[in-house]
Design a protein around this motif. Structure first.
Motif, PDB file in Angstrom:
ATOM      1  N   LYS A  34      96.655  -2.976  77.828  1.00  0.00           N
ATOM      2  CA  LYS A  34      95.934  -2.099  76.894  1.00  0.00           C
ATOM      3  C   LYS A  34      95.475  -2.889  75.664  1.00  0.00           C
ATOM      4  O   LYS A  34      95.880  -2.610  74.543  1.00  0.00           O
ATOM      5  CB  LYS A  34      96.832  -0.936  76.449  1.00  0.00           C
ATOM      6  CG  LYS A  34      97.102   0.086  77.517  1.00  0.00           C
ATOM      7  CD  LYS A  34      95.862   0.926  77.750  1.00  0.00           C
ATOM      8  CE  LYS A  34      96.178   2.023  78.771  1.00  0.00           C
ATOM      9  NZ  LYS A  34      94.993   2.714  79.178  1.00  0.00           N
ATOM     10  N   PRO A  35      94.618  -3.889  75.872  1.00  0.00           N
ATOM     11  CA  PRO A  35      94.155  -4.667  74.721  1.00  0.00           C
ATOM     12  C   PRO A  35      93.162  -3.860  73.878  1.00  0.00           C
ATOM     13  O   PRO A  35      92.634  -2.844  74.325  1.00  0.00           O
ATOM     14  CB  PRO A  35      93.457  -5.859  75.372  1.00  0.00           C
ATOM     15  CG  PRO A  35      92.939  -5.301  76.657  1.00  0.00           C
ATOM     16  CD  PRO A  35      94.000  -4.315  77.109  1.00  0.00           C
ATOM     17  N   ASN A  36      92.906  -4.331  72.686  1.00  0.00           N
ATOM     18  CA  ASN A  36      91.911  -3.681  71.837  1.00  0.00           C
ATOM     19  C   ASN A  36      90.509  -3.851  72.424  1.00  0.00           C
ATOM     20  O   ASN A  36      89.657  -2.997  72.272  1.00  0.00           O
ATOM     21  CB  ASN A  36      91.968  -4.252  70.410  1.00  0.00           C
ATOM     22  CG  ASN A  36      91.109  -3.469  69.447  1.00  0.00           C
ATOM     23  OD1 ASN A  36      90.866  -2.280  69.625  1.00  0.00           O
ATOM     24  ND2 ASN A  36      90.639  -4.139  68.416  1.00  0.00           N
ATOM     25  N   LEU A  37      90.275  -4.946  73.133  1.00  0.00           N
ATOM     26  CA  LEU A  37      88.993  -5.203  73.774  1.00  0.00           C
ATOM     27  C   LEU A  37      88.841  -4.256  74.965  1.00  0.00           C
ATOM     28  O   LEU A  37      89.648  -4.280  75.886  1.00  0.00           O
ATOM     29  CB  LEU A  37      88.936  -6.654  74.231  1.00  0.00           C
ATOM     30  CG  LEU A  37      87.663  -7.137  74.898  1.00  0.00           C
ATOM     31  CD1 LEU A  37      86.467  -7.002  73.953  1.00  0.00           C
ATOM     32  CD2 LEU A  37      87.831  -8.586  75.318  1.00  0.00           C
ATOM     33  N   ASP A  63      88.986   0.980  64.233  1.00  0.00           N
ATOM     34  CA  ASP A  63      89.094   0.035  63.120  1.00  0.00           C
ATOM     35  C   ASP A  63      88.338  -1.268  63.401  1.00  0.00           C
ATOM     36  O   ASP A  63      88.000  -1.994  62.481  1.00  0.00           O
ATOM     37  CB  ASP A  63      90.561  -0.288  62.825  1.00  0.00           C
ATOM     38  CG  ASP A  63      91.349   0.938  62.395  1.00  0.00           C
ATOM     39  OD1 ASP A  63      90.738   1.859  61.816  1.00  0.00           O
ATOM     40  OD2 ASP A  63      92.568   0.975  62.636  1.00  0.00           O
ATOM     41  N   SER A  64      88.112  -1.560  64.682  1.00  0.00           N
ATOM     42  CA  SER A  64      87.391  -2.773  65.056  1.00  0.00           C
ATOM     43  C   SER A  64      85.930  -2.424  65.322  1.00  0.00           C
ATOM     44  O   SER A  64      85.638  -1.569  66.153  1.00  0.00           O
ATOM     45  CB  SER A  64      87.990  -3.391  66.323  1.00  0.00           C
ATOM     46  OG  SER A  64      89.331  -3.747  66.107  1.00  0.00           O
ATOM     47  N   GLU A  65      85.040  -3.089  64.632  1.00  0.00           N
ATOM     48  CA  GLU A  65      83.621  -2.817  64.799  1.00  0.00           C
ATOM     49  C   GLU A  65      83.090  -3.562  66.018  1.00  0.00           C
ATOM     50  O   GLU A  65      83.371  -4.751  66.215  1.00  0.00           O
ATOM     51  CB  GLU A  65      82.870  -3.261  63.540  1.00  0.00           C
ATOM     52  CG  GLU A  65      81.444  -2.777  63.512  1.00  0.00           C
ATOM     53  CD  GLU A  65      80.800  -3.041  62.168  1.00  0.00           C
ATOM     54  OE1 GLU A  65      79.611  -3.379  62.168  1.00  0.00           O
ATOM     55  OE2 GLU A  65      81.477  -2.914  61.128  1.00  0.00           O
ATOM     56  N   ASP A  66      82.321  -2.850  66.872  1.00  0.00           N
ATOM     57  CA  ASP A  66      81.713  -3.490  68.034  1.00  0.00           C
ATOM     58  C   ASP A  66      80.798  -4.617  67.576  1.00  0.00           C
ATOM     59  O   ASP A  66      80.221  -4.564  66.497  1.00  0.00           O
ATOM     60  CB  ASP A  66      80.916  -2.466  68.855  1.00  0.00           C
ATOM     61  CG  ASP A  66      81.810  -1.444  69.539  1.00  0.00           C
ATOM     62  OD1 ASP A  66      83.035  -1.627  69.556  1.00  0.00           O
ATOM     63  OD2 ASP A  66      81.263  -0.461  70.074  1.00  0.00           O
ATOM     64  N   GLU A  67      80.666  -5.628  68.432  1.00  0.00           N
ATOM     65  CA  GLU A  67      79.819  -6.778  68.118  1.00  0.00           C
ATOM     66  C   GLU A  67      78.629  -6.811  69.056  1.00  0.00           C
ATOM     67  O   GLU A  67      78.760  -6.514  70.242  1.00  0.00           O
ATOM     68  CB  GLU A  67      80.615  -8.071  68.300  1.00  0.00           C
ATOM     69  CG  GLU A  67      81.830  -8.202  67.420  1.00  0.00           C
ATOM     70  CD  GLU A  67      82.650  -9.425  67.769  1.00  0.00           C
ATOM     71  OE1 GLU A  67      82.059 -10.487  68.051  1.00  0.00           O
ATOM     72  OE2 GLU A  67      83.887  -9.318  67.774  1.00  0.00           O
TER      73      GLU A  67
END
Length: 127
Positions: A34-37, A63-67
């Motif tokens: 279950k990674p953040n990616l 919290d992590s913005e897509d790139e």
């Protein structure tokens, strides 16, 4: 067969689909754990100055913005390949003539399967 050699064969399918203007999308899926990616997508950009892709890295966490990055197919390979077997166990190539699926099994062997096409038309990424 080791997955690296099979992935090179799979990538040849990607390159051929680009040369024949059949490339619709590429998705890395089936994460390990279950990674953040969450996943990585490539969308085509067919332009007068040559073919490029829009690489999108999608995260689970808000919290992590897509790139998003525009790049050549060769540059995209350099980003995707290190994620194999570390973050993802499958890569799906969608073309207008067929879908090609690359998978890595639990023993680390790679395989390629083909299915009828999901996409009939190509939708280019927005630049």
């Amino acid at each position: 067969m080791e997955y690296q050699r099979v992935f090179i064969d799979f990538w040849s399918e990607v390159e051929q689909s680009v040369q024949e203007n059949r490339f619709a999308k590429l998705t890395m899926a089936k994460t390990i754990g279950k990674p953040n990616l969450k996943n990585i997508f490539l969308r085509p950009i067919y332009a007068e100055d040559g073919f490029k892709v829009l690489l999108k890295i999608h995260y689970r966490s808000k919290d992590s913005e897509d790139e998003e990055k525009e790049m050549t197919l060769k540059q995209a390979f350099g980003i995707l390949e290190p994620h194999l077997k570390k973050s993802f166990l499958s890569v799906l190539l969608f073309t207008t003539s067929k879908d090609v699926v690359f998978k890595i099994n639990k023993k680390g062997a790679g395989s390629i399967t083909e299915n009828p096409p999901t996409f009939r038309d190509i939708t280019q990424a927005k630049k």
